[in-house]
Design a protein around this motif. Sequence first.
Motif, PDB file in Angstrom:
ATOM      1  N   PRO A 148      42.270 -49.141 -24.725  1.00 37.15           N
ATOM      2  CA  PRO A 148      41.033 -48.578 -25.289  1.00 37.15           C
ATOM      3  C   PRO A 148      41.175 -47.101 -25.671  1.00 37.15           C
ATOM      4  CG  PRO A 148      40.550 -49.907 -23.354  1.00 37.15           C
ATOM      5  CD  PRO A 148      42.038 -49.783 -23.426  1.00 37.15           C
ATOM      6  N   GLY A 149      40.842 -46.814 -26.914  1.00 39.13           N
ATOM      7  CA  GLY A 149      40.790 -45.435 -27.388  1.00 39.13           C
ATOM      8  C   GLY A 149      42.107 -44.862 -27.872  1.00 39.13           C
ATOM      9  N   LEU A 150      43.240 -45.515 -27.570  1.00 46.39           N
ATOM     10  CA  LEU A 150      44.536 -44.932 -27.909  1.00 46.39           C
ATOM     11  C   LEU A 150      44.730 -44.846 -29.423  1.00 46.39           C
ATOM     12  CD1 LEU A 150      47.298 -43.849 -27.115  1.00 46.39           C
ATOM     13  CD2 LEU A 150      48.125 -46.214 -26.971  1.00 46.39           C
ATOM     14  N   ALA A 151      44.442 -45.918 -30.141  1.00 52.11           N
ATOM     15  CA  ALA A 151      44.638 -45.912 -31.590  1.00 52.11           C
ATOM     16  C   ALA A 151      43.749 -44.882 -32.267  1.00 52.11           C
ATOM     17  CB  ALA A 151      44.370 -47.307 -32.165  1.00 52.11           C
ATOM     18  N   HIS A 152      42.513 -44.748 -31.796  1.00 50.20           N
ATOM     19  CA  HIS A 152      41.614 -43.749 -32.376  1.00 50.20           C
ATOM     20  C   HIS A 152      42.186 -42.337 -32.190  1.00 50.20           C
ATOM     21  CE1 HIS A 152      38.713 -47.030 -32.575  1.00 50.20           C
ATOM     22  NE2 HIS A 152      37.932 -46.256 -33.315  1.00 50.20           N
ATOM     23  N   MET A 153      42.713 -42.070 -31.024  1.00 51.53           N
ATOM     24  CA  MET A 153      43.298 -40.746 -30.780  1.00 51.53           C
ATOM     25  C   MET A 153      44.500 -40.507 -31.688  1.00 51.53           C
ATOM     26  SD  MET A 153      43.100 -40.586 -26.601  1.00 51.53           S
ATOM     27  CE  MET A 153      41.565 -40.829 -25.727  1.00 51.53           C
ATOM     28  N   ARG A 154      45.347 -41.531 -31.865  1.00 53.10           N
ATOM     29  CA  ARG A 154      46.516 -41.386 -32.727  1.00 53.10           C
ATOM     30  C   ARG A 154      46.118 -41.225 -34.197  1.00 53.10           C
ATOM     31  NH1 ARG A 154      51.404 -43.473 -31.338  1.00 53.10           N
ATOM     32  NH2 ARG A 154      51.989 -42.598 -33.377  1.00 53.10           N
TER      33      ARG A 154
ATOM     34  N   PHE B 124      38.280 -41.020 -26.926  1.00 47.81           N
ATOM     35  CA  PHE B 124      38.042 -40.684 -25.520  1.00 47.81           C
ATOM     36  C   PHE B 124      36.761 -41.341 -25.019  1.00 47.81           C
ATOM     37  CE2 PHE B 124      35.971 -37.916 -22.393  1.00 47.81           C
ATOM     38  CZ  PHE B 124      36.930 -37.920 -21.388  1.00 47.81           C
ATOM     39  N   THR B 125      35.716 -41.347 -25.847  1.00 52.59           N
ATOM     40  CA  THR B 125      34.446 -41.961 -25.451  1.00 52.59           C
ATOM     41  C   THR B 125      34.611 -43.460 -25.240  1.00 52.59           C
ATOM     42  OG1 THR B 125      33.253 -40.286 -26.728  1.00 52.59           O
ATOM     43  CG2 THR B 125      32.037 -42.252 -26.088  1.00 52.59           C
ATOM     44  N   ILE B 126      35.340 -44.121 -26.146  1.00 55.76           N
ATOM     45  CA  ILE B 126      35.570 -45.562 -26.006  1.00 55.76           C
ATOM     46  C   ILE B 126      36.354 -45.854 -24.730  1.00 55.76           C
ATOM     47  CG2 ILE B 126      36.781 -47.530 -26.997  1.00 55.76           C
ATOM     48  CD1 ILE B 126      36.076 -46.434 -29.766  1.00 55.76           C
ATOM     49  N   ALA B 127      37.417 -45.089 -24.501  1.00 61.44           N
ATOM     50  CA  ALA B 127      38.243 -45.316 -23.310  1.00 61.44           C
ATOM     51  C   ALA B 127      37.431 -45.119 -22.034  1.00 61.44           C
ATOM     52  CB  ALA B 127      39.440 -44.371 -23.331  1.00 61.44           C
ATOM     53  N   LEU B 128      36.662 -44.039 -21.982  1.00 64.83           N
ATOM     54  CA  LEU B 128      35.862 -43.765 -20.781  1.00 64.83           C
ATOM     55  C   LEU B 128      34.839 -44.864 -20.543  1.00 64.83           C
ATOM     56  CD1 LEU B 128      35.115 -41.786 -18.507  1.00 64.83           C
ATOM     57  CD2 LEU B 128      33.550 -40.668 -20.115  1.00 64.83           C
ATOM     58  N   LEU B 129      34.159 -45.286 -21.611  1.00 61.54           N
ATOM     59  CA  LEU B 129      33.125 -46.304 -21.476  1.00 61.54           C
ATOM     60  C   LEU B 129      33.709 -47.638 -21.013  1.00 61.54           C
ATOM     61  CD1 LEU B 129      30.149 -47.036 -21.894  1.00 61.54           C
ATOM     62  CD2 LEU B 129      30.667 -47.525 -24.284  1.00 61.54           C
ATOM     63  N   VAL B 130      34.830 -48.043 -21.609  1.00 62.32           N
ATOM     64  CA  VAL B 130      35.432 -49.340 -21.264  1.00 62.32           C
ATOM     65  C   VAL B 130      35.927 -49.348 -19.816  1.00 62.32           C
ATOM     66  CG1 VAL B 130      37.384 -50.862 -21.731  1.00 62.32           C
ATOM     67  CG2 VAL B 130      36.015 -49.975 -23.618  1.00 62.32           C
ATOM     68  N   TRP B 131      36.656 -48.309 -19.421  1.00 57.30           N
ATOM     69  CA  TRP B 131      37.209 -48.307 -18.070  1.00 57.30           C
ATOM     70  C   TRP B 131      36.121 -48.181 -17.007  1.00 57.30           C
ATOM     71  CZ3 TRP B 131      41.487 -50.535 -17.677  1.00 57.30           C
ATOM     72  CH2 TRP B 131      42.502 -50.367 -18.616  1.00 57.30           C
TER      73      TRP B 131
END
Length: 216
Positions: free
Chosen positions: A113-119, A127-134
């Motif tokens: 989650p969120g890695l592709a958006h950051m890249r 970061f928001t997607i990763a935080l929300l999912v985890w």
Amino acid sequence: MAGSPWCNQCFAALGVAQPEPPPAAVEVSPPPAPDVTATAAGPGSVTIDQAPEHHADTDDQPTWQCQICQESNPLTSDACSVCKTPIFVSFGGGRESEPTLSPSEALSQAIIPGLAHMRLGHGLIGFTIALLVWVLIGFALIIAFAGGAAISALIVFVVAIGIVLVSVHDAQRLAQRQADAVILKPRILTFVALGAIAMVVAIIWIQGISGASANT
């Protein structure tokens, strides 16, 4: 002749003061003509070159450039007129990096989650997607291992997986430079996060009521 009342030559009266002649008129020169340059425009015609007048251009307006499609938009617009990318994406700490992933790479990396958006240069959204999912996955595991209702844990887990799948779709569209096809735009992502928080609070409240009822 002495003693004569007038002159024998010019017959002017003697002993009488002659009137003085009037003062000579003073010539006043006209003011100098403006400095113009005459150029021949043809037989029998003359044109005068003068400095062109400067007119303020009232059509000029401050603009901002979209970092996704490079379109220039008026500063009064809060989103790009072509790809609908919000203005704060272009002004969020300078221009973000250009997409560096192919659609296939974005698909493989978006599983995290969120890695592709950051890249792809959308660090805040990633970061928001990763935080929300985890957070949702962690909360679902806590409910499951704490002996809570299995249906509540399943609902939270399904919501987290749904956010991951939508982020995978969005990462591919960003890699293909199709920002207008992105689903989790900043405003929608905000509503999703608020809804997830409300769901978690509701589950905690329901679990608390259920536990209190079981103890009594």
